[in-house]
Design an enzyme around this catalytic site. Structure first.
Site, PDB file in Angstrom:
ATOM      1  N   GLU A 179     103.327  14.537  35.367  1.00 50.66           N
ATOM      2  CA  GLU A 179     103.549  15.965  35.139  1.00 50.66           C
ATOM      3  C   GLU A 179     104.684  16.426  36.031  1.00 50.66           C
ATOM      4  O   GLU A 179     104.735  16.069  37.221  1.00 50.66           O
ATOM      5  CB  GLU A 179     102.307  16.798  35.492  1.00 50.66           C
ATOM      6  CG  GLU A 179     101.081  16.518  34.665  1.00 50.66           C
ATOM      7  CD  GLU A 179      99.880  17.321  35.165  1.00 50.66           C
ATOM      8  OE1 GLU A 179     100.085  18.390  35.768  1.00 50.66           O
ATOM      9  OE2 GLU A 179      98.744  16.858  34.968  1.00 50.66           O
ATOM     10  N   GLU A 209      94.135  13.542  38.726  1.00 52.45           N
ATOM     11  CA  GLU A 209      94.280  13.925  40.131  1.00 52.45           C
ATOM     12  C   GLU A 209      92.944  13.878  40.878  1.00 52.45           C
ATOM     13  O   GLU A 209      92.546  14.834  41.540  1.00 52.45           O
ATOM     14  CB  GLU A 209      94.919  15.314  40.244  1.00 52.45           C
ATOM     15  CG  GLU A 209      96.280  15.389  39.589  1.00 52.45           C
ATOM     16  CD  GLU A 209      96.990  16.714  39.815  1.00 52.45           C
ATOM     17  OE1 GLU A 209      96.299  17.723  40.075  1.00 52.45           O
ATOM     18  OE2 GLU A 209      98.221  16.739  39.740  1.00 52.45           O
TER      19      GLU A 209
END
Length: 471
Positions: free
Chosen positions: A244, A101
């Site tokens: 995720e 991220e």
């Protein structure tokens, strides 16, 4: 190895670490054919060798600068963290996740300029090692990289448009998918206006109408916002992997066993049904990695107390709830090496109200060192009373310190008991033994908990994309 489109994130920010071999056996027993790591931990990769389990190895954001600036650094990283684990009976490494991220708004752009140069160098390093055809580079992105009021209007954040165009062009030319992390739980947690039923998969009274398309759950709406954003930069058919997704079981009002089971089971059935989404009918995500396999009791709680409770298994590999991953219900870890079944509690003969008793400081010491997140509002141990709270804190500290008798002293307030003090849903844990001398699970030299994130929850809570919905 029976492979499933459902994989698992295996994080290790914990003071109670199962041995990697036990974790790999847990994966195999549950026919979980894909696992995503957040680093290239040697013990984990060695345990995965010969298992047949498909592995995504991770590169932490902090390494991106060096990899972007030097081909020799990149060559060394591939040799040290990929090549050495391959070969006959080696690890089945399929992906390398370059950063985690890195485009989060909370990072204020500190990593984003390194991503594409690091990819370029790593691709060359893989090619030198004759691995470019078998191992794909990916970049797990958070859903705040794109934005929209309706899915069909999805666009990447303006300051990311060029970087995303370059990134997706690279991924496309090398046959790599786009990896995204989607968390409807965080949308619900961060907004009191978010309708709870829209976060799940069993219908909603708050559907989103977007032209001819109707969205009945936040996952599909978020996914199609990404599809629209990819379409706008010319890559509407880019394969998408969910890096995720999940639901925590403790640490917040909406984080509990029944909600986690409802979300994860609904998600699995939704994905395995191959229904796809309104913008990609009949085309589900390429793979979906649930977050997460195990609880991680040493993660930062800055985003919320739930951070330590994402596992479908507790820290010791025991299933928290019944879940069918598409190949049968969960099986518990075997041969877990528990410490003796004893607990540290408040001595019932002690007067905690005495002016000479420093209960508060003992409680704070224990909870600064061990995990007390279940005691807070919304937690499974909330409401067990003052003595219960203190006993829970004492026991957590005692177990982290491997049941050292001195760690149950607390100036004479604590005592060891062989009677399980658990109350209802509030479980007083028993620790597990160190799996190696090198990596101590209960290092008493530790001064506290790691602020590292093994998953895609940002250090400071950033609300995920919250789609406009019809009330």
């Amino acid at each position: 190895m029976v492979e499933s489109g459902i994989g698992m994130n295996w994080g290790s920010v914990s003071v109670h670490k199962l041995s990697p071999n036990t974790v790999v056996n847990l994966l195999k027993d549950n026919k979980i054919g894909k696992v995503k790591l957040f680093d290239a931990d040697p013990d984990s990769l060695r345990a995965l060798m010969g298992s047949g389990i498909e592995v995504m190895v991770g590169i932490p954001n902090e390494l991106l600068s060096g990899l972007a600036s030097s081909g020799s650094v990149s060559d060394a990283w591939v040799a040290q963290n990929v090549s050495r684990y391959l070969g006959k009976a080696g690890a089945n490494i399929k992906y390398v996740a370059v950063g985690n991220e890195p485009f989060l708004t909370s990072y204020s752009g500190q990593f984003q300029s390194y991503v594409v140069p690091a990819l370029m160098n790593l691709q060359q390093s893989l090619a030198k090692a004759n691995l470019a055809g078998t191992i794909k580079l990916v970049v797990p992105c958070n859903a705040d990289a794109y934005e929209s009021s309706l899915p069909s209007q999805g666009t990447f954040r303006p300051e990311l448009t060029q970087i995303m165009t370059d990134l997706v062009s690279f991924l496309n030319s090398n046959g790599s998918p786009f990896v995204v992390n989607i968390y409807p739980f965080l949308s619900l947690y961060s907004s009191s206006d978010f309708p709870q039923d829209y976060a799940f998969f069993d219908g909603t009274t708050h559907s989103v109408t977007d032209g001819p398309n109707v969205y009945t759950n936040a996952f599909d709406g978020n996914f199609d916002t990404l599809v629209a954003a990819l379409t706008k930069i010319g890559y509407g058919q880019m394969p998408i992997v969910i890096g995720e997704v999940g639901w925590p079981t403790d640490g917040a009002i909406s984080a509990n066993l029944s909600a986690a089971k409802a979300f994860n089971q609904g998600l699995i059935y939704h994905v395995l049904s191959n229904k796809g989404t309104p913008l990609r009918p009949g085309v589900p995500p390429l793979d979906v990695y649930l977050f997460s396999l195990l609880d991680e009791g040493a993660k930062s709680t800055l985003p919320g107390n739930f951070e330590r409770h994402w596992g479908i298994f507790s820290f010791d590999g025991q299933a928290k709830y019944s879940l069918n991953l598409g190949n049968g219900h969960l099986k518990n870890a075997k041969d877990v090496d528990y410490l003796p079944f004893r607990w540290c509690v408040v001595d019932p003969s002690k007067d905690l109200s005495s002016a000479t008793v420093d209960v508060d400081n003992h409680y704070k010491l224990a909870c600064n060192y061990a995990d007390c997140t279940t005691l807070n509002y919304g937690g499974s141990c909330y409401g067990i009373g003052m003595k219960g709270n203190i006993s829970y804190a004492f026991n957590s500290y005692y177990q982290v310190n491997r049941q050292n008798i001195k760690s149950c002293d607390f100036d004479g307030l604590g005592m060891v008991t062989f009677l399980d003090p658990s109350v209802g849903d509030c479980k007083f844990l028993v620790g597990i033994a160190d799996y190696s001398k090198k990596y101590s699970s209960f290092s008493s030299s530790s001064s506290g908990f790691s602020l590292q994130n093994s998953g895609g929850i940002m250090e400071m809570m950033m609300p995920l994309l919250i789609l406009i919905f019809v009330v």
